[in-house]
Design a protein around this motif. Structure first.
Motif, PDB file in Angstrom:
ATOM      1  N   GLU A  51      -4.730  -6.525  -3.195  1.00 49.31           N
ATOM      2  CA  GLU A  51      -4.319  -5.586  -2.153  1.00 49.31           C
ATOM      3  C   GLU A  51      -3.525  -4.412  -2.731  1.00 49.31           C
ATOM      4  O   GLU A  51      -3.185  -3.499  -2.004  1.00 49.31           O
ATOM      5  N   TYR A  53      -2.688  -1.206  -5.386  1.00 56.00           N
ATOM      6  CA  TYR A  53      -3.187  -0.133  -6.246  1.00 56.00           C
ATOM      7  C   TYR A  53      -1.977   0.665  -6.682  1.00 56.00           C
ATOM      8  O   TYR A  53      -1.036   0.837  -5.913  1.00 56.00           O
ATOM      9  N   ILE A  70       0.189   1.677  -3.590  1.00 56.36           N
ATOM     10  CA  ILE A  70      -0.418   1.494  -2.271  1.00 56.36           C
ATOM     11  C   ILE A  70      -0.717   0.016  -2.083  1.00 56.36           C
ATOM     12  O   ILE A  70      -1.192  -0.643  -2.992  1.00 56.36           O
ATOM     13  N   ARG A  71      -0.413  -0.472  -0.893  1.00 59.84           N
ATOM     14  CA  ARG A  71      -0.845  -1.815  -0.503  1.00 59.84           C
ATOM     15  C   ARG A  71      -1.801  -1.654   0.661  1.00 59.84           C
ATOM     16  O   ARG A  71      -1.470  -1.066   1.683  1.00 59.84           O
ATOM     17  N   GLU A  72      -3.003  -2.179   0.498  1.00 59.48           N
ATOM     18  CA  GLU A  72      -4.010  -2.106   1.544  1.00 59.48           C
ATOM     19  C   GLU A  72      -4.310  -3.525   2.007  1.00 59.48           C
ATOM     20  O   GLU A  72      -4.672  -4.372   1.209  1.00 59.48           O
ATOM     21  N   ASP A 103     -17.732  -2.263   4.606  1.00 63.15           N
ATOM     22  CA  ASP A 103     -16.859  -1.423   3.793  1.00 63.15           C
ATOM     23  C   ASP A 103     -16.830  -1.973   2.370  1.00 63.15           C
ATOM     24  O   ASP A 103     -16.581  -3.152   2.170  1.00 63.15           O
ATOM     25  N   ILE A 105     -14.689  -1.765   0.112  1.00 61.58           N
ATOM     26  CA  ILE A 105     -13.376  -2.233  -0.321  1.00 61.58           C
ATOM     27  C   ILE A 105     -13.178  -3.701   0.057  1.00 61.58           C
ATOM     28  O   ILE A 105     -12.500  -4.443  -0.631  1.00 61.58           O
ATOM     29  N   ARG A 129      -7.108  -2.156   9.293  1.00 64.25           N
ATOM     30  CA  ARG A 129      -6.666  -2.002   7.917  1.00 64.25           C
ATOM     31  C   ARG A 129      -5.349  -1.225   7.916  1.00 64.25           C
ATOM     32  O   ARG A 129      -5.242  -0.148   8.492  1.00 64.25           O
ATOM     33  N   ILE A 131      -2.480   0.537   5.516  1.00 63.61           N
ATOM     34  CA  ILE A 131      -2.239   1.062   4.172  1.00 63.61           C
ATOM     35  C   ILE A 131      -0.780   1.479   4.096  1.00 63.61           C
ATOM     36  O   ILE A 131      -0.346   2.380   4.813  1.00 63.61           O
ATOM     37  N   GLU A 132      -0.020   0.778   3.255  1.00 67.06           N
ATOM     38  CA  GLU A 132       1.377   1.135   3.003  1.00 67.06           C
ATOM     39  C   GLU A 132       1.409   1.958   1.726  1.00 67.06           C
ATOM     40  O   GLU A 132       0.899   1.531   0.698  1.00 67.06           O
ATOM     41  N   HIS A 133       1.995   3.126   1.798  1.00 66.76           N
ATOM     42  CA  HIS A 133       2.050   4.034   0.648  1.00 66.76           C
ATOM     43  C   HIS A 133       3.497   4.231   0.240  1.00 66.76           C
ATOM     44  O   HIS A 133       4.339   4.573   1.070  1.00 66.76           O
TER      45      HIS A 133
END
Length: 172
Positions: A51, A53, A70-72, A103, A105, A129, A131-133
């Motif tokens: 999860e 990146y 990033i956590r996805e 998808d 991903i 989904r 996405i924490e940035h």
């Protein structure tokens, strides 16, 4: 001690360490959970490495010099609103838009779960989904210290600090 016991910290720590040994990297996150207690508690959770990146220009193994991460992850609508109550409207809008099932991903198991949960009739079980940035922003500040008066002035840019310093020198 209570938070360690509540989170089974020894097990979480061992699991993250095992990931670090086997995969070369291990992650955990500390969140404030509002379940079970009146005011909430710090929850320590293991994060699957697939999860995460991060900035590939990072040179340090602990990612201390990484500019961004990033956590996805996939979450149900109810869990997302519990985690991010200030974004409840945006989460509801994302649920209405839905996700693509094929998808690239998502791995096949996640695609299957996405199909299963998006077709559910139970309110709040739809998956979205998240996405924490995280981004490290360098904010430079310039401090001019006056040794005679013992005062310090802080500036956001170098030109203003240099001008103040020059005026201070001219004044003395």
């Amino acid at each position: 001690k209570w938070a360690e016991t509540k989170n089974d910290f020894k097990q979480t720590e061992s699991s993250v360490f095992e990931d670090a040994i086997l995969d070369g990297v291990g992650f955990y996150v500390v969140r404030w959970k509002m379940k079970d207690t009146q005011y909430g508690f710090p929850a320590i959770e293991k994060v699957p490495s697939n999860e995460m990146y991060w900035d590939m220009n990072s040179k340090h193994l602990d990612l201390s010099d990484a500019r961004w991460m990033i956590r996805e992850m996939l979450m149900t609508r109810m869990d997302a609103i519990e985690c991010y109550p200030e974004y409840a409207e945006a989460i509801d809008a994302a649920v209405q838009l839905g996700m693509r099932f094929n998808d690239p991903i998502l791995n096949p198991r996640q695609q299957w779960m996405q199909r299963k949960n998006s077709s559910t009739r139970e309110e709040g079980r739809q998956q979205i989904r998240i996405i924490e940035h995280y981004e490290r922003i360098v904010k430079l500040s310039y401090v001019v210290s006056d040794a005679f008066t013992g005062k310090e002035e802080e500036f956001d840019n170098r030109v203003e600090a240099q001008g103040f310093y020059d005026a201070l020198c001219d004044g003395y």
